[in-house]
Design a protein around this motif. Structure first.
Motif, PDB file in Angstrom:
ATOM      1  N   ALA A 229     -13.782 112.169 -86.107  1.00  0.00           N
ATOM      2  CA  ALA A 229     -14.453 112.395 -84.825  1.00  0.00           C
ATOM      3  C   ALA A 229     -15.852 111.790 -84.817  1.00  0.00           C
ATOM      4  O   ALA A 229     -16.293 111.219 -83.809  1.00  0.00           O
ATOM      5  CB  ALA A 229     -14.523 113.893 -84.523  1.00  0.00           C
ATOM      6  N   PHE A 230     -16.559 111.889 -85.942  1.00  0.00           N
ATOM      7  CA  PHE A 230     -17.919 111.348 -85.993  1.00  0.00           C
ATOM      8  C   PHE A 230     -17.911 109.838 -85.855  1.00  0.00           C
ATOM      9  O   PHE A 230     -18.745 109.255 -85.156  1.00  0.00           O
ATOM     10  CB  PHE A 230     -18.599 111.750 -87.308  1.00  0.00           C
ATOM     11  CG  PHE A 230     -20.057 111.379 -87.359  1.00  0.00           C
ATOM     12  CD1 PHE A 230     -21.023 112.236 -86.864  1.00  0.00           C
ATOM     13  CD2 PHE A 230     -20.458 110.158 -87.885  1.00  0.00           C
ATOM     14  CE1 PHE A 230     -22.373 111.888 -86.895  1.00  0.00           C
ATOM     15  CE2 PHE A 230     -21.806 109.801 -87.924  1.00  0.00           C
ATOM     16  CZ  PHE A 230     -22.761 110.674 -87.428  1.00  0.00           C
TER      17      PHE A 230
ATOM     18  N   ASP B  60     -17.325 109.072 -82.384  1.00  0.00           N
ATOM     19  CA  ASP B  60     -18.576 109.342 -81.651  1.00  0.00           C
ATOM     20  C   ASP B  60     -19.516 108.139 -81.758  1.00  0.00           C
ATOM     21  O   ASP B  60     -20.196 107.774 -80.780  1.00  0.00           O
ATOM     22  CB  ASP B  60     -19.276 110.579 -82.217  1.00  0.00           C
ATOM     23  CG  ASP B  60     -18.623 111.892 -81.814  1.00  0.00           C
ATOM     24  OD1 ASP B  60     -17.817 111.882 -80.871  1.00  0.00           O
ATOM     25  OD2 ASP B  60     -18.918 112.918 -82.459  1.00  0.00           O
TER      26      ASP B  60
ATOM     27  N   ALA C   3     -21.019 105.992 -78.738  1.00  0.00           N
ATOM     28  CA  ALA C   3     -22.478 105.870 -78.617  1.00  0.00           C
ATOM     29  C   ALA C   3     -22.872 104.405 -78.506  1.00  0.00           C
ATOM     30  O   ALA C   3     -23.778 104.045 -77.740  1.00  0.00           O
ATOM     31  CB  ALA C   3     -23.157 106.514 -79.830  1.00  0.00           C
TER      32      ALA C   3
ATOM     33  N   TYR D 253      -8.419 112.924 -80.425  1.00  0.00           N
ATOM     34  CA  TYR D 253      -9.767 112.677 -79.904  1.00  0.00           C
ATOM     35  C   TYR D 253      -9.708 111.784 -78.666  1.00  0.00           C
ATOM     36  O   TYR D 253     -10.318 112.098 -77.631  1.00  0.00           O
ATOM     37  CB  TYR D 253     -10.607 112.024 -80.996  1.00  0.00           C
ATOM     38  CG  TYR D 253     -12.030 111.659 -80.599  1.00  0.00           C
ATOM     39  CD1 TYR D 253     -13.103 112.456 -80.986  1.00  0.00           C
ATOM     40  CD2 TYR D 253     -12.311 110.508 -79.864  1.00  0.00           C
ATOM     41  CE1 TYR D 253     -14.406 112.114 -80.644  1.00  0.00           C
ATOM     42  CE2 TYR D 253     -13.604 110.161 -79.516  1.00  0.00           C
ATOM     43  CZ  TYR D 253     -14.651 110.968 -79.908  1.00  0.00           C
ATOM     44  OH  TYR D 253     -15.942 110.630 -79.560  1.00  0.00           O
TER      45      TYR D 253
ATOM     46  N   LYS E 246     -10.502 112.449 -74.581  1.00  0.00           N
ATOM     47  CA  LYS E 246     -11.495 111.677 -73.821  1.00  0.00           C
ATOM     48  C   LYS E 246     -10.860 110.850 -72.708  1.00  0.00           C
ATOM     49  O   LYS E 246     -11.572 110.211 -71.922  1.00  0.00           O
ATOM     50  CB  LYS E 246     -12.251 110.730 -74.758  1.00  0.00           C
ATOM     51  CG  LYS E 246     -13.010 111.405 -75.892  1.00  0.00           C
ATOM     52  CD  LYS E 246     -14.254 112.092 -75.415  1.00  0.00           C
ATOM     53  CE  LYS E 246     -15.064 112.642 -76.587  1.00  0.00           C
ATOM     54  NZ  LYS E 246     -16.271 113.379 -76.136  1.00  0.00           N
TER      55      LYS E 246
ATOM     56  N   MET F 261     -28.105 109.287 -85.340  1.00  0.00           N
ATOM     57  CA  MET F 261     -26.922 110.001 -85.817  1.00  0.00           C
ATOM     58  C   MET F 261     -26.921 110.210 -87.326  1.00  0.00           C
ATOM     59  O   MET F 261     -26.151 111.018 -87.845  1.00  0.00           O
ATOM     60  CB  MET F 261     -25.657 109.240 -85.397  1.00  0.00           C
ATOM     61  CG  MET F 261     -25.558 108.996 -83.904  1.00  0.00           C
ATOM     62  SD  MET F 261     -24.076 108.060 -83.416  1.00  0.00           S
ATOM     63  CE  MET F 261     -22.807 109.309 -83.597  1.00  0.00           C
TER      64      MET F 261
END
Length: 331
Positions: free
Chosen positions: A150-151, A154, A158, A187, A191, A320
């Motif tokens: 997930a990171f 992300d 971003a 994920y 989204k 981050m």
């Protein structure tokens, strides 16, 4: 008189033997313990090579620190399960004190080979030990590089909030990939982002799969800690960069071979930790050791050459986590 002479001669012989043997026995008593370790890579590529070198270097350090002798041999199964089995069986036959297999298939094979002897198997870099069925075995432990999928996704959003379609590039033969790919799909579904899957099991198939994702006009590609894709990264990164498609991956070794970015563990640290665990298993036994030891991630690695080729801004990653900038290497 003759008896006295015989006794005298016998005592002289005994004394001489004692004078000769005592130093030898003392030397043997003072001799440092010696251990033998087999380090077996699943195949040759940057991540596994980095881990193997770190394991070996740390074993050398431990030997110096503890005043013991540790000999080891680094071998590679070249991605062939039958070769891995031969290497693991030979290690058992050679009477090694521990096997350190690097990557999932190598660990599974080593665990099977060591079943009868219960030789400690201390694996390195298994993303999902439970899925690989390497937990709950008394003589098996090691380090896990479980991915924070997930990171990484992300990070992708971003860097480009307008991502509409993501390519998922992985190998069906890699147990490491199953869980993070499932996590990625969940994920992206959450989204509302479309995804396209391409799988491959050889270098040529990886090149074809990457080309198919480019033709599908994906906005970005995600690959977990997949050894098959990693081995082919040098063959695909330039075409992906030329198409302006950032490749987000599960390990910094991908990025050093041309992928755009990742957030994951430091494989040198992982190798050192694995060596420490192996020495503990050899000298103290496996009782009390955990099934696996999760390594902390949190390091964002970016390939500045790839970023420049795509004219991609990555300054937002600084918010981050810690950024490590690298360039492409061919090893």
């Amino acid at each position: 008189m003759k008896t006295r002479k015989m006794l005298k001669t016998l005592l002289t012989v005994i004394l001489a033997c004692a004078m000769f043997l005592c130093p030898m026995l003392a030397a043997q008593a003072d001799e440092a313990p010696a251990y033998k370790v087999a380090i077996i890579k699943q195949l040759d590529h940057a991540s596994l090579d980095e881990i193997a070198k770190a394991v070996a270097a740390r074993l050398d350090e431990i030997a110096a620190e503890k005043g013991v002798t540790i000999t080891y041999e680094i071998t590679s199964g070249q991605g062939d399960q039958s070769v891995l089995k031969q290497l693991a069986d030979q290690a058992i036959a050679d009477g090694v004190n521990a096997i350190i297999p690097i990557a999932t298939t190598a660990a599974q094979v080593a665990a099977l080979s060591a079943e009868d002897t219960q030789t400690p198997v201390v694996y390195a870099a298994i993303s999902d030990p439970a899925a690989a069925k390497l937990t709950g075995i008394d003589y098996v432990t090691g380090t896990s590089d479980a991915l924070n999928t997930a990171f990484i996704l992300d990070m992708m959003l971003a860097q480009n909030p307008d991502v509409k379609k993501v390519g998922l590039l992985y190998s069906l033969s890699e147990p490491n990939s199953a869980t993070p790919i499932a996590d990625a799909k969940a994920y992206l579904d959450d989204k509302g982002i479309e995804y396209v899957e391409q799988t491959a099991n050889t270098n040529d198939e990886v090149v074809a799969a990457a080309a198919a994702l480019t033709a599908a006009k994906v906005d970005a590609i995600f690959t977990p800690t997949d050894n098959v894709i990693m081995a082919a990264e040098l063959a695909i990164y330039e075409d992906l960069a030329a198409a302006g498609i950032p490749h987000y991956t599960g390990a910094d070794s991908f990025v050093r071979n041309g992928a755009f970015a990742t957030c994951g563990v430091n494989y040198t640290d992982l190798g050192k930790r694995t060596a420490d665990l192996a020495y503990e298993a050899i000298t103290e036994g496996m009782d009390g050791m955990d099934d696996s030891y999760l390594m902390d991630g949190g390091i964002i690695t970016v390939n500045t050459e790839t970023a420049a080729a795509m004219n991609a801004d990555y300054s937002m990653f600084a918010d981050m986590g810690e950024i490590v900038e690298v360039t492409t290497t061919k090893d």
